[in-house]
Write an enzyme that holds these catalytic residues in place. Sequence first.
Site, PDB file in Angstrom:
ATOM      1  N   ASP A 176     -30.170 -42.814  15.567  1.00  0.00           N
ATOM      2  CA  ASP A 176     -29.200 -43.898  15.679  1.00  0.00           C
ATOM      3  C   ASP A 176     -28.426 -43.893  14.350  1.00  0.00           C
ATOM      4  O   ASP A 176     -28.792 -43.192  13.402  1.00  0.00           O
ATOM      5  CB  ASP A 176     -29.872 -45.250  15.948  1.00  0.00           C
ATOM      6  CG  ASP A 176     -28.869 -46.275  16.483  1.00  0.00           C
ATOM      7  OD1 ASP A 176     -27.650 -46.023  16.374  1.00  0.00           O
ATOM      8  OD2 ASP A 176     -29.291 -47.321  16.994  1.00  0.00           O
TER       9      ASP A 176
HETATM   10  C1  BGC Z   1     -26.165 -48.674  17.768  1.00  0.00           C
HETATM   11  C2  BGC Z   1     -26.054 -47.537  18.765  1.00  0.00           C
HETATM   12  C3  BGC Z   1     -24.667 -46.953  18.720  1.00  0.00           C
HETATM   13  C4  BGC Z   1     -24.396 -46.484  17.290  1.00  0.00           C
HETATM   14  C5  BGC Z   1     -23.041 -45.856  17.104  1.00  0.00           C
HETATM   15  C6  BGC Z   1     -25.717 -48.256  16.378  1.00  0.00           C
HETATM   16  O1  BGC Z   1     -25.640 -49.346  15.532  1.00  0.00           O
HETATM   17  O2  BGC Z   1     -27.495 -49.132  17.718  1.00  0.00           O
HETATM   18  O3  BGC Z   1     -26.360 -47.980  20.067  1.00  0.00           O
HETATM   19  O4  BGC Z   1     -24.539 -45.917  19.634  1.00  0.00           O
HETATM   20  O5  BGC Z   1     -24.477 -47.599  16.412  1.00  0.00           O
HETATM   21  O6  BGC Z   1     -22.043 -46.798  17.180  1.00  0.00           O
END
Ligand code: BGC
Length: 751
Positions: A267
Amino acid sequence: MKHITFILGVIAGSMLLISCNSDREQATGDSGFAEVSEAKIDSLINQMTLDEKIDLIHASSSFTSGGVPRLDIPELVFSDGPHGVRHEHGRGWYALEDADDEATYLPVGISLASTWNKDLGYDYGEVLGNEAKQRGKNVLLGPGINIIRSPLNGRNFEYLSEDPFLTGAMGVGYVQGLQAQGVAACPKHYTANNQETDRHNIDALISKRALHEIYLPAFRDVVQDGGAWSIMGAYNKVNGQYTTHHEYLNNVVLKGDWEYDGVVLSDWASVKDTREALLYGTDIEMGTELLRDFNNPVYDEFYLANPAKEMIENGEIDEQLVDEKVRRVLRLMHRTTALTDHGPGKRNVEEHQQKALEVAREGIVLLKNDEMLPIDRTEVKTLAVIGHNANRRFAGRGGSSQVNAFYEITPLEGIRNLVGEDVEVVFAEGYEPYYDESLFRGEGGDAASQSRENRQDVELARTANEDLMQEAVNIAEEADAVIFVGGWIHGHEGMPWGQGTYDAEARDKLNLKLIFGQEDLIRQINSVNDRTAVVLMGGSNVEMENWLPDTPAYLHAWYPGMEGGTAIAEILFGEVNPSGKLPMTFANSHEDYPSHSIGEFPGDGTVDYAEDIYVGYRYFDTQNKDVLFPFGFGLSYTTFEFSNLQVSKQEDRVTVQTTVTNTGDREGAEVVQVYVHHKDPSVERPIRELKGFEKVQLDPGASATVTIELDESAFMYYHPENLEWVLESGSYEVQVGNSSRDIKMREEVVW
Ligand code: BGC
């Protein structure tokens, strides 16, 4: 593992509107249609320097990871999000002002799950795949398949269900539809990312049994049945180790037992340790944390950049570990649009808007109807539409899942479009959002995820607006019927930066009390007009005891996407017969849920999942606790009858067959739900677990025979001490119904 095949026949009556997606599954196959040459990949790796390999395994901008120009290897391009391709960021962190990035805004994940229609799961993925491809994306960061453990989780709207089987079944279609376009799915967040509070550090303490029976199965399904090409690690820890570099979850389960050959993506800023990321399965590190200065990114300092290179150069870690990551990255590139031509894709076309409408129609759930709906428009001269959400747009909100929608039809617009000149529609906002810190929990919104619309600080009232309320009550009194549209809001609009989030990243709800004075407002409206239908938006339920008894009709609409207003109007006026079913239990208050009454939420440093496998209806039904609306429940304007249950066992499989008849006078769809129960287990087990379902659409008077096959895995449990799946011999009950609390027929089967 596959539990169901589906055969359907018409016994009597007229046409049956059901299609199987077996041809679609064949088109994509288990690992997708692009055959990847492993020899070619090895030869590329052999030509690479260590620096080039390292470039491939970490971010090179906000939404790209590095390429190797010398070898014609491009960057990989990622995009959020789960219900629409997110606006453009370029290489930076803010939404680009003039980008050509309008996209189809589909109903959110929990709406999709409420359809219980697997074909729509595929279609939904197909829309996203086409739009992502048209925008030059290789990997789409969805679906969100974390289990809904508590109704307070601020991201429940992005997720699918409290049940692993339903989550897996809808997720598999999504992944296949998406990847059939050559764009990788990235199911997230692996795993047990069940809260936003302290999401970067919280340590979820979960038994192996609960992991395998509740939190892992949907991931296994999207990997094994869906053939997902990438998967996203989560922020949180599970049992002491960060999930993004978790030895057991990544190396033993995902890449070992499930033989997953795709990429584990972090993530954004979920890698916390270079050595662990190298050893325990992280293949690409993405992130925000090391940026310090948004205008001056330091991607070389990422954990899987210079620090990883140093560890290899000084012999602490074998370079083969990096080669293995690079191999997975190159495999992903060959499978997707990064290195293989999959055609042009398409965006904002009518068929995509039509899909958004179909999902909304089938995902809205009618929960109460005391003979108020559908509204006969010839009998209503004046209709009061009340509520801020009746005319609010939601697409550009909610954190990383925000979409720059091509358009979005609000409920007010949908109603006006539908009734035309026939009915006078009077609108009053009734209440307005206001900021009250005491209503929230968590660290606040993510600055990096703000859309251009959201970057404004607006001073707002701090309490319910009495004038708006009075105006609304006045028009309600004069009207022949009232539609109140309220519920949660989504995102930060009109709030001080990063605050005021309800259904959004980085915040959980504090309780399920209806916000902004809406409870009072509904009660006042009910007292002046007894023909009031309440439509609620939101990623969860709300407390209802103070207004539901006096409210004749209630629809839950989640966040229904760009055509949501059309679908709501069609259901209210009977142009569409509702067929959505709850993918989560609606209980009276958050305290009734096992994550709160037995386990912890949100914990403090650690969060104890003491409720173990008893999540959602597994708990409520086993303990026979009162709920407001059970899992799997949803009303229709017609009636159905189930008859003729036949359960037969072959060597390794059980065939469940039942007849469903539409006994009412209008066309409609019903969901046949199959639950399994072990009558005398040697370890405790829930009173029922969903193991199969099928949705059937029937004309009035028509019947259909639905056949659902359960393989032996449907009867297994995960042994808490031996740590393996066990098929225990003994007597089982197969229960068939249309909600977890409405089991219409049972048959015994012996293993
Ligand atoms: C979120 C993800 C997301 C990523 C990119 C993170 O903060 O938890 O679900 O895909 O950011 O934006």
